[in-house]
Design an enzyme around this catalytic site. Structure first.
Site, PDB file in Angstrom:
ATOM      1  N   CYS A 287       0.833  -1.205   0.000  1.00 28.82           N
ATOM      2  CA  CYS A 287       0.000   0.000   0.000  1.00 28.82           C
ATOM      3  C   CYS A 287       0.872   1.262   0.000  1.00 28.82           C
ATOM      4  O   CYS A 287       1.480   1.583  -1.013  1.00 28.82           O
ATOM      5  CB  CYS A 287      -0.971  -0.038   1.169  1.00 28.82           C
ATOM      6  SG  CYS A 287      -2.323   1.160   1.009  1.00 28.82           S
ATOM      7  N   HIS A 382      -3.895  -5.123  -0.201  1.00 27.78           N
ATOM      8  CA  HIS A 382      -3.622  -5.669   1.129  1.00 27.78           C
ATOM      9  C   HIS A 382      -3.687  -7.195   1.151  1.00 27.78           C
ATOM     10  O   HIS A 382      -4.747  -7.767   1.420  1.00 27.78           O
ATOM     11  CB  HIS A 382      -4.615  -5.087   2.136  1.00 27.78           C
ATOM     12  CG  HIS A 382      -4.419  -3.638   2.392  1.00 27.78           C
ATOM     13  ND1 HIS A 382      -3.567  -3.163   3.371  1.00 27.78           N
ATOM     14  CD2 HIS A 382      -4.935  -2.544   1.785  1.00 27.78           C
ATOM     15  CE1 HIS A 382      -3.576  -1.836   3.358  1.00 27.78           C
ATOM     16  NE2 HIS A 382      -4.396  -1.444   2.405  1.00 27.78           N
ATOM     17  N   GLU A 384      -2.604  -8.960   3.436  1.00 31.36           N
ATOM     18  CA  GLU A 384      -2.740  -9.363   4.838  1.00 31.36           C
ATOM     19  C   GLU A 384      -4.161  -9.191   5.354  1.00 31.36           C
ATOM     20  O   GLU A 384      -4.436  -9.502   6.525  1.00 31.36           O
ATOM     21  CB  GLU A 384      -1.797  -8.523   5.705  1.00 31.36           C
ATOM     22  CG  GLU A 384      -2.302  -7.156   6.133  1.00 31.36           C
ATOM     23  CD  GLU A 384      -2.447  -6.132   5.023  1.00 31.36           C
ATOM     24  OE1 GLU A 384      -3.060  -5.082   5.244  1.00 31.36           O
ATOM     25  OE2 GLU A 384      -1.952  -6.383   3.906  1.00 31.36           O
TER      26      GLU A 384
END
Length: 459
Positions: A287, A382, A384
């Site tokens: 990001c 993202h 994660e």
């Protein structure tokens, strides 16, 4: 006559009580009436919308939303309450919260508290009973902008009937608030002290497979957890960390996290990243970390009209030819050539060749970079994301593999940073600018249309 200068949070109204009136005021003069939600008072920030239908607790606690008022496009919010397991940080970071229908009560076996109560306790001013569909369409057409939520004592005289004088008072408050363009915010959300996340799961108690220094620019809790689950010892360090402090950990790799603000303002972080590249350390960014890698390599960044925020964004991984559904939260992007690898502009190609590794299938925005001559790669989205989707979690494996190959004497170049290319990857045309509407696509090999940088700047 003026509105109060500070937020005045209170506890949420009792269940079933009549809510106090509230106003949502955008800097272009667009106003919506609604009801007070969570704390009352006033709040200002950049107003953005998120299309995620799940994971509102993860959204609220994501430091990347610092100084932003978040509009949820899903109509019912609060149904599952909040719990102690899902937060991505130690507090709620949004500046304000806009929902259509606030849940009367939580209905989840995991809930430990009502969402509205949690927001009120943390002083988050919100508004409900507004037409979020109309608001989202307005932001798509006009672009994100500054806004304010006003309720309770923050409403000036005449606000009940929205007199012209009251409107001007509220507009003045909104227009005097800081803009996101040029904002240097990572230092405001970063950890004050370094800490260590040890290998976990099957790797718990064993020697780490690698050591990573993760620079916290607004890091989410699940990021070091993802690395720890793969046997990595993670040293999470503050935004202000120097190159000497990074190298003192003798890391196998360096990670830059997500975070808020304008990447052009993050000069310290860019200088640090260039030091990492000069040291030959493998690098992975997510990001904000992707935008900083782009700037460290010499590419530009630009601000979206309304950004990517949600959990349903299709991305093409050009190294595998696969499409992944991914979670996003970014209002800036890297401006780099998409069609073919290019020489990194910084200092006449100091870092060699770079390719765009991932692109958005919605608008052809650059969603990933991969250096071909130094061991570095990044993605804009993202992998994660705790609330999902989890299609891109394999990127953490890619980072571990890159560090292991680099440690064992390979140059850590593209073969380590990505799997082998498919024999005939889908060609892509254009630059890293948003796609133009209405361009033709073939049925055999989709080509993603683009506009030029000049077109983007004049829209």
């Amino acid at each position: 006559m003026s509105a109060p200068a500070t937020n005045t949070p209170t506890t949420a109204a009792p269940r079933g009580a009549v809510r106090a009136p509230a106003l949502l005021v955008l800097e272009d003069g667009y106003v919506l009436r609604g009801s007070a939600y969570a704390a009352t008072g006033r709040t200002v920030g950049e107003i953005v919308f998120s299309t995620g239908m799940t994971g509102y607790q993860e959204t609220l606690t994501d430091p990347s939303y610092h100084r932003q008022i978040v509009v949820m496009t899903a109509p019912h919010i609060g149904n599952t309450g909040v719990n102690e397991e899902d937060p991505e940080s130690g507090r709620v970071w949004v500046a304000g919260y806009v929902v259509r229908d606030a849940a009367r009560r939580a209905s989840s076996w995991r809930a430990t508290k009502e969402l509205e109560d949690e927001l009120a306790e943390q002083g988050i001013v919100g508004i409900c009973d507004v037409d979020t569909r109309a608001l989202t369409r307005h932001l798509r057409e006009r672009g994100v902008m500054r806004a304010g939520i006003f309720s309770g004592a923050a409403l000036p005289a005449g606000a009940d009937h929205l007199t012209e004088q009251a409107r001007e008072v509220l507009l003045e408050v909104v227009r005097e608030s800081p803009q996101m363009l040029g904002a240097d915010l990572a230092r405001e959300v970063s950890t004050e002290e370094a800490y260590v996340v040890e290998p976990a799961g099957e790797f718990a108690g064993r020697e780490p497979v690698a050591t990573v220094v993760a620079v916290d620019l607004g890091i989410k809790a699940r990021t070091p957890q993802q690395l720890a689950a793969r046997g990595v010892r993670v040293h999470v360090v503050p935004q202000r960390t120097t190159l000497a402090e990074v190298l003192a950990h003798r890391p196998d790799g360096v990670f830059f996290s997500n975070g808020p603000g304008d990447p052009e303002a993050a000069t310290h972080e860019v200088d640090l990243l260039r030091g990492v590249l000069d040291a030959g350390l493998p690098f992975f960014g997510i990001c904000f970390g992707n935008q900083l890698l782009g700037r460290a390599l010499g590419y530009g960044t630009y601000k979206f009209e309304y950004g990517h925020r949600g959990v349903n964004q299709p991305i093409l991984d050009r190294t595998t030819g696969k499409v992944e559904i991914t979670a996003h939260n970014h209002g800036f992007a890297v401006d780099a050539p998409v069609a073919e690898p290019s020489t990194a502009p910084y200092q006449d190609g100091r870092y060699g060749r770079v390719e765009v590794s991932h692109v958005s299938l919605n608008d052809n925005v650059v969603e990933g970079l991969r250096a071909l001559d130094v061991p570095a790669f990044s993605v804009q989205y993202h992998p994660e994301a705790a609330a999902g989707p989890h299609d891109a979690e394999h990127l953490f494996d890619r980072f571990v593999r890159l560090m292991q190959v680099h440690r064992h004497g390979d140059d850590g170049g593209p073969a380590a940073a990505a799997p082998a290319r498919p024999a005939a990857p889908a060609p892509l045309a254009g630059s890293g600018s948003p796609a133009a509407a209405g361009e033709a696509r073939t049925s055999e090999t989709p080509t993603i249309p683009t506009t030029s940088t000049t077109d983007r700047e004049t829209r």
